[in-house]
Write a protein that holds these residues in place. Structure first.
Motif, PDB file in Angstrom:
ATOM      1  N   LEU A   1      45.019  42.267  36.106  1.00 55.44           N
ATOM      2  CA  LEU A   1      43.590  42.067  36.362  1.00 55.44           C
ATOM      3  C   LEU A   1      43.216  40.632  36.000  1.00 55.44           C
ATOM      4  O   LEU A   1      43.365  40.220  34.850  1.00 55.44           O
ATOM      5  N   ASP A   2      42.740  39.867  36.968  1.00 60.74           N
ATOM      6  CA  ASP A   2      42.375  38.474  36.711  1.00 60.74           C
ATOM      7  C   ASP A   2      40.854  38.347  36.650  1.00 60.74           C
ATOM      8  O   ASP A   2      40.193  38.297  37.678  1.00 60.74           O
ATOM      9  N   GLU A   3      40.332  38.285  35.438  1.00 57.88           N
ATOM     10  CA  GLU A   3      38.889  38.217  35.199  1.00 57.88           C
ATOM     11  C   GLU A   3      38.129  39.212  36.070  1.00 57.88           C
ATOM     12  O   GLU A   3      37.182  38.837  36.772  1.00 57.88           O
ATOM     13  N   PRO A   4      38.513  40.481  36.022  1.00 54.21           N
ATOM     14  CA  PRO A   4      37.949  41.434  36.990  1.00 54.21           C
ATOM     15  C   PRO A   4      36.440  41.639  36.828  1.00 54.21           C
ATOM     16  O   PRO A   4      35.775  41.980  37.794  1.00 54.21           O
TER      17      PRO A   4
ATOM     18  N   LYS B   1      46.282  30.928  32.974  1.00 50.00           N
ATOM     19  CA  LYS B   1      46.191  32.386  32.899  1.00 50.00           C
ATOM     20  C   LYS B   1      46.409  33.029  34.260  1.00 50.00           C
ATOM     21  O   LYS B   1      47.196  33.965  34.392  1.00 50.00           O
ATOM     22  N   SER B   2      45.709  32.478  35.254  1.00 47.40           N
ATOM     23  CA  SER B   2      45.863  33.053  36.598  1.00 47.40           C
ATOM     24  C   SER B   2      47.282  32.834  37.113  1.00 47.40           C
ATOM     25  O   SER B   2      47.852  33.698  37.785  1.00 47.40           O
ATOM     26  N   THR B   3      47.835  31.683  36.799  1.00 41.43           N
ATOM     27  CA  THR B   3      49.198  31.386  37.226  1.00 41.43           C
ATOM     28  C   THR B   3      50.165  32.417  36.638  1.00 41.43           C
ATOM     29  O   THR B   3      51.047  32.926  37.332  1.00 41.43           O
TER      30      THR B   3
HETATM   31 MG   LIG Z   1      41.961  31.788  36.526  1.00 39.05          MG
END
Ligand SMILES: [Mg+2]
Ligand SMILES: Nc1ncnc2c1ncn2[C@@H]1O[C@H](COP(=O)(O)OP(=O)(O)OP(=O)(O)O)[C@@H](O)[C@H]1O
Lengths: 256, 275
Positions: A154-157, A42-44
């Motif tokens: 937004l990454d797990e904000p 997901k972050s990638t």
């Molecule tokens: Mg991640």
């Protein structure tokens, strides 16, 4: 035709792709949430859109133009607010505006407007260290919005916030999305949050990461009480099952 | 498991002993008393021993003698001249070392090729004791100012480079990523993110190395000089003037303390955000 993935693959080490053959179209103004097991990429995926990493295959295009690196047309905020601790709240928000093309006056007005939007006007002169976690995250989102990006990533904000603050922030980010009309792509591990906020929920499969399911979620209501309605709970359970299945498959693959 | 029949838990009457190890609080008043005692007790001891007559005056002069030696040196102007000479050398040598080491360390911490290019040679050079270079520097540069300034540069530049590089490398990856997404290019990230983030750490390194420079200048003057605090000590030694030596040592200590406190204040001002 706003944000487009064309058979995008990404491998940090050759031979073990983290994401494989992703095809995706995200229309302007959509609110897309992405869930998936830990390590599903997901972050990638977000950092590919941000231009912080480059795909090993395929391309990502924003309004037809290939993403070649980071740029102010894509704002990003992470789970840790990552503010500049030596800059005041207002100076943090202004960082992206400190280039040619923004007069001092224009910058000041823009920062004032953004701080008003995120409700931090009276904290403008404070250092980030003296703010609460939720307030810091608001600053980080305001900073990402400074150059009016077409896409907000937004990454797990809200991953590090307590439940009450998190719910405030969910209502907050939806309001921001409404007010600004930007596309929002938000990664979360909280399925309830994904279904509450996303008009579209993407479930990622692991090993390698792929879009396992692309769900449209009809708005069920405005307030937090929606989270207790039967329809909401049904959608939530459906997504949770999907994520759980991917998680199990991932574990099985890891043991094989 | 808690059940209705379980016996009542005994209430501890005394408060449990708290673990107090890392940051035991001391009131401000106590702290000041301790600070004063830290200096006053050794001073009193010195006075007592020197006054008792156990140790000959020639070895351990009493505080009043030292004070007299001090006022003599001030009256003749020697002390001021020597102090200025020493401080001038530190200013030049340390300043030069900073001008070289901070940019070099910054480069090593930020630019990919600089680290493998400079780290090995600096790693070797910094283990060579600077004072061992004094004979060589005298052969090369004579006993004038140049050799002393060169010694200070040698003694400070390598350590300060490596310490700066370490500090610079500590900038969190995330902060750099965020800056890139905000449209900042390499130069702007270096100037507006890496530099301000590293500044408190760079000042910490400077504070450590200022003490090194200060020690080195006195050592250099002990060996070959015609002015400076170190030189004044060797002169006094020739005439067995221990009272003068004591006076100079105390001056050296107090000036060192002043430098340290000043740098500390600057550091606290610049790094308010990092505490
Ligand atoms: Mg991640
Ligand atoms: N910089 C990197 N170098 C090498 N491998 C990486 C790097 N970043 C991530 N990975 C690997 O890529 C895979 C996907 O990582 P990613 O961070 O995208 O997952 P994620 O879905 O965001 O997980 P989480 O929910 O735990 O945040 C993981 O196996 C991870 O170990």
């Amino acid at each position: 035709m706003s944000l487009r993935f064309e058979s995008v693959s990404m491998a940090y080490t050759p031979g073990t792709p983290v994401l494989e053959d992703i095809d995706l179209d995200i229309a302007p103004g959509e609110f897309v949430t992405i869930v998936g097991a830990s390590g599903s990429g997901k972050s990638t995926l977000l950092s590919l859109v941000a231009g912080l990493t480059k795909p090993t295959k395929g391309r990502i295009a924003l309004d037809g133009r290939t993403v070649g690196g980071p740029g102010p047309d894509r704002g990003m905020a992470f789970q840790s607010p990552s503010l500049y601790p030596w800059r005041t709240v207002a100076q943090n928000v202004a960082f992206g505006l400190e280039t040619r093309g923004f007069s001092r006056q224009a910058r000041k007005e823009r920062v004032a407007w953004l701080l008003d939007e995120v409700g931090l006007t009276e904290h403008a002169g404070k250092l980030p260290g003296s703010l609460s976690g939720g307030q810091q995250q608001r600053v980080s989102i305001a900073r990402a919005l400074a150059r009016s990006p077409k896409v907000l990533l937004l990454d797990e904000p809200f991953g590090a916030l307590d439940v009450q603050t998190k719910e405030d922030m969910q209502l907050f980010i939806r309001q921001v999305w409404r007010d600004l009309g930007t596309t929002v792509v938000m990664v979360t591990h909280d399925v309830e949050e994904a279904v509450f906020l996303g008009r579209r929920v993407l479930v990622l499969a692991s090993d390698p990461g792929r879009v396992a399911r692309d769900l449209r979620v009809e708005p069920l209501g405005e307030g937090l009480e929606v989270k207790r309605s039967a329809e909401f709970l049904a959608v939530r359970a459906q997504v949770e099952d999907l994520v759980r299945r991917e998680h199990r498959a991932h574990l099985a693959a890891a043991h094989a | 498991m808690v059940s209705v029949e379980s016996p009542p838990v005994e209430r501890a009457t005394a408060p449990a002993p708290r673990v107090k190890l890392l940051k035991t609080k001391v009131s401000r008043r106590t702290a000041w008393i301790l600070r004063v005692a830290s200096v006053a007790v050794p001073f009193a001891l010195w006075w007592a021993v020197s006054g008792s007559g156990v140790v000959p005056d020639r070895f351990l002069p009493a505080p009043p003698q030292v004070w007299a030696a001090f006022t003599d040196m001030v009256a003749s102007g020697d002390l001021q001249n020597d102090l200025l000479a020493s401080l001038g050398r530190i200013g030049a040598g340390f300043g030069l070392a900073v001008l070289v080491s901070v940019p070099l360390g910054f480069l090593m911490g930020t630019v990919g090729w600089a680290q493998p290019l400079f780290e090995p040679i600096i790693g070797i050079l910094r283990y060579l004791p600077a004072s061992a270079f004094i004979p060589l520097l005298i052969i090369w540069l004579g006993i004038g100012e140049t050799s002393k300034i060169a010694l200070l540069v040698l003694g400070v530049v390598f350590f300060n480079t490596l310490m700066t590089a370490d500090v610079v490398r500590q900038v969190p990856r995330r902060l750099l990523d965020v800056s890139a997404t905000l449209g900042a290019g390499r130069a702007r990230v270096a100037a507006r993110v890496v530099f301000p983030h590293s500044l408190p750490g760079i000042l910490d390194a400077l504070r450590v190395n200022a003490a090194v420079a200060y020690n080195l200048v006195v050592v250099a003057e002990l060996i070959a000089a015609t002015s400076g605090l170190g030189y004044r000590i060797t002169r006094a030694q020739r005439f067995l003037q221990t009272d003068k030596i004591f006076a100079i040592l105390i001056v050296i200590g107090l000036i060192g303390l002043t430098i340290d406190v000043t740098l500390r204040l600057v550091r606290a001002r610049v790094g308010r955000w990092s505490v």
